[in-house]
Enzyme design. Sequence first.
Site, PDB file in Angstrom:
ATOM      1  CB  SER A   1      43.745  58.522  55.935  1.00  0.00           C
ATOM      2  OG  SER A   1      44.318  59.623  56.607  1.00  0.00           O
TER       3      SER A   1
ATOM      4  CE1 TYR B   1      39.166  61.441  54.818  1.00  0.00           C
ATOM      5  CE2 TYR B   1      40.880  61.527  56.497  1.00  0.00           C
ATOM      6  CZ  TYR B   1      40.503  61.378  55.177  1.00  0.00           C
ATOM      7  OH  TYR B   1      41.452  61.157  54.206  1.00  0.00           O
TER       8      TYR B   1
HETATM    9  N1  NAP Z   1      44.871  64.712  50.573  1.00  0.00           N
HETATM   10  C1  NAP Z   1      45.263  64.150  51.707  1.00  0.00           C
HETATM   11  O1  NAP Z   1      45.944  64.784  52.543  1.00  0.00           O
HETATM   12  C2  NAP Z   1      44.906  62.713  52.006  1.00  0.00           C
HETATM   13  C3  NAP Z   1      45.540  62.117  53.115  1.00  0.00           C
HETATM   14  C4  NAP Z   1      45.246  60.797  53.417  1.00  0.00           C
HETATM   15  C5  NAP Z   1      44.362  60.091  52.634  1.00  0.00           C
HETATM   16  N2  NAP Z   1      43.744  60.707  51.566  1.00  0.00           N
HETATM   17  C6  NAP Z   1      42.802  59.911  50.795  1.00  0.00           C
HETATM   18  O2  NAP Z   1      43.225  59.869  49.455  1.00  0.00           O
HETATM   19  C7  NAP Z   1      42.084  59.708  48.592  1.00  0.00           C
HETATM   20  C8  NAP Z   1      42.125  60.772  47.513  1.00  0.00           C
HETATM   21  O3  NAP Z   1      42.002  62.031  48.169  1.00  0.00           O
HETATM   22  P1  NAP Z   1      42.436  63.401  47.491  1.00  0.00           P
HETATM   23  O4  NAP Z   1      43.241  64.125  48.490  1.00  0.00           O
HETATM   24  O5  NAP Z   1      42.980  63.186  46.129  1.00  0.00           O
HETATM   25  O6  NAP Z   1      41.001  64.091  47.466  1.00  0.00           O
HETATM   26  P2  NAP Z   1      40.295  64.965  46.318  1.00  0.00           P
HETATM   27  O7  NAP Z   1      41.287  65.811  45.666  1.00  0.00           O
HETATM   28  O8  NAP Z   1      39.118  65.593  46.981  1.00  0.00           O
HETATM   29  O9  NAP Z   1      39.814  63.840  45.298  1.00  0.00           O
HETATM   30  C9  NAP Z   1      38.825  62.924  45.649  1.00  0.00           C
HETATM   31  C10 NAP Z   1      38.490  62.119  44.428  1.00  0.00           C
HETATM   32  O10 NAP Z   1      37.456  61.183  44.768  1.00  0.00           O
HETATM   33  C11 NAP Z   1      36.426  61.293  43.804  1.00  0.00           C
HETATM   34  N3  NAP Z   1      35.150  60.979  44.456  1.00  0.00           N
HETATM   35  C12 NAP Z   1      34.610  61.567  45.554  1.00  0.00           C
HETATM   36  N4  NAP Z   1      33.401  61.054  45.824  1.00  0.00           N
HETATM   37  C13 NAP Z   1      33.177  60.098  44.879  1.00  0.00           C
HETATM   38  C14 NAP Z   1      32.101  59.223  44.611  1.00  0.00           C
HETATM   39  N5  NAP Z   1      31.001  59.207  45.381  1.00  0.00           N
HETATM   40  N6  NAP Z   1      32.198  58.372  43.548  1.00  0.00           N
HETATM   41  C15 NAP Z   1      33.292  58.389  42.756  1.00  0.00           C
HETATM   42  N7  NAP Z   1      34.352  59.187  42.959  1.00  0.00           N
HETATM   43  C16 NAP Z   1      34.287  60.055  44.012  1.00  0.00           C
HETATM   44  C17 NAP Z   1      36.474  62.740  43.329  1.00  0.00           C
HETATM   45  O11 NAP Z   1      35.917  62.896  42.035  1.00  0.00           O
HETATM   46  P3  NAP Z   1      34.375  63.380  41.834  1.00  0.00           P
HETATM   47  O12 NAP Z   1      34.121  64.431  42.865  1.00  0.00           O
HETATM   48  O13 NAP Z   1      34.323  63.840  40.424  1.00  0.00           O
HETATM   49  O14 NAP Z   1      33.551  62.143  42.050  1.00  0.00           O
HETATM   50  C18 NAP Z   1      37.991  62.967  43.292  1.00  0.00           C
HETATM   51  O15 NAP Z   1      38.526  62.470  42.088  1.00  0.00           O
HETATM   52  C19 NAP Z   1      40.861  59.793  49.511  1.00  0.00           C
HETATM   53  O16 NAP Z   1      40.428  58.498  49.843  1.00  0.00           O
HETATM   54  C20 NAP Z   1      41.412  60.489  50.742  1.00  0.00           C
HETATM   55  O17 NAP Z   1      40.646  60.215  51.900  1.00  0.00           O
HETATM   56  C21 NAP Z   1      44.007  62.000  51.241  1.00  0.00           C
END
Ligand code: NAP
Length: 233
Positions: free
Chosen positions: A109, A122
Site C-alpha cells: 500500500s 497498518y
Molecule cells: N482498499 C484499499 O483502499 C486498499 C489500499 C491499499 C492497499 N490495499 C490492500 O489490498 C488488499 C486487498 O484489500 P481490499 O481493499 O480488497 O480489502 P477487503 O475488501 O477487506 O478484502 C480483504 C480480503 O482478504 C481476505 N483475508 C483477510 N484476512 C485473511 C486471512 N487471514 N486469510 C485469508 N484471506 C484473508 C478476505 O477474505 P476473508 O475475510 O474471507 O478471509 C478478503 O477477501 C489488502 O492487502 C489491502 O491492505 C487496499
Amino acid sequence: VAATARRLPELEALVTEAAAEGGRIVAYPCDVTDGAGMDRLVAVVEQVHGPIALAILNAGVAPKSAASLDVATFRQVIDVNLMGVVHGLAAVHPRMAGRGRGRIAVNASLAGYRGLPGAGAYSASKAAVIALCESLQIEAGRAGIVLQVVNPGFVETPMTRDNPHPMPFLLPVETAARRLCDGLEHDRFEIAFPRRLAWIAKLFRLLPAGAYFALMRRAPTAKGEAERAETQR
Ligand SMILES: NC(=O)c1ccc[n+]([C@@H]2O[C@H](COP(=O)([O-])OP(=O)(O)OC[C@H]3O[C@@H](n4cnc5c(N)ncnc54)[C@H](OP(=O)(O)O)[C@@H]3O)[C@@H](O)[C@H]2O)c1
C-alpha cells in the site's frame, strides 16, 4: 484462477460470478496466517491445475478503529498483512525458483511509504512488506521470478467502506483492478496507483521528518471530520 480466502460463501459467490461471465475460478479456502496450511494449499493447487504462473498475495486487514498501541490489533494485522505474505512467498517462491520461472505480485500500500497518523499497525505492516519485497527482488530475479509490489492508494472495497477519514483520489475497484492487470503485463518492480496520489506519497517520502509531521498535523483527521459533521448537523 485458484482463489483463497477464509469465508467459503464469499468464495463461492466469486466462483458463480466468474462462471456467469464465462470465466473459471476454483475456490480453495485457507487462512494465510496458517503457514503449513498455505504450503499444503499451494501443493494441492499445483497438483490439480499445474504450475502456478502468477501468484497474487493480496489478503490484508485494516483495523477500523483501535487505540494506536493496541497490542492484540497489532499482532493480528502483522499476522495477516506481513506473515500472510511471508507464508505465501515461502510456499510459492521455491517452487517457481525450481522451475526457473513465475511471477509474484504482493499487495502492499502507499500507506507503507511513511507512518500514517492513526494507522500505526497498518502502515508498519505495509512498510515491512515493501522492504521484504525489495530484499527479495534480486534473489527472485536470479531465480527467473518476476517479483512485483503493488502499492494502491484508496480503493472502494469493503475495507474502506465506512472509513471516517477523507480518501483523496478514491478509485472504483474495477479501475484499480485494471491498473493492477496493466502492471502485471510489464516487469516494473512497483505497480503504484492512482498516479497523482502515488507522486504525492513519493514526495512525502523525500521530506525530512519535521516537514512531514508539520504537513500531517494539518491534514484532516477522522476526529476532525466527525466534529465537522456534528457542527453541520
Ligand atoms: N482498499 C484499499 O483502499 C486498499 C489500499 C491499499 C492497499 N490495499 C490492500 O489490498 C488488499 C486487498 O484489500 P481490499 O481493499 O480488497 O480489502 P477487503 O475488501 O477487506 O478484502 C480483504 C480480503 O482478504 C481476505 N483475508 C483477510 N484476512 C485473511 C486471512 N487471514 N486469510 C485469508 N484471506 C484473508 C478476505 O477474505 P476473508 O475475510 O474471507 O478471509 C478478503 O477477501 C489488502 O492487502 C489491502 O491492505 C487496499
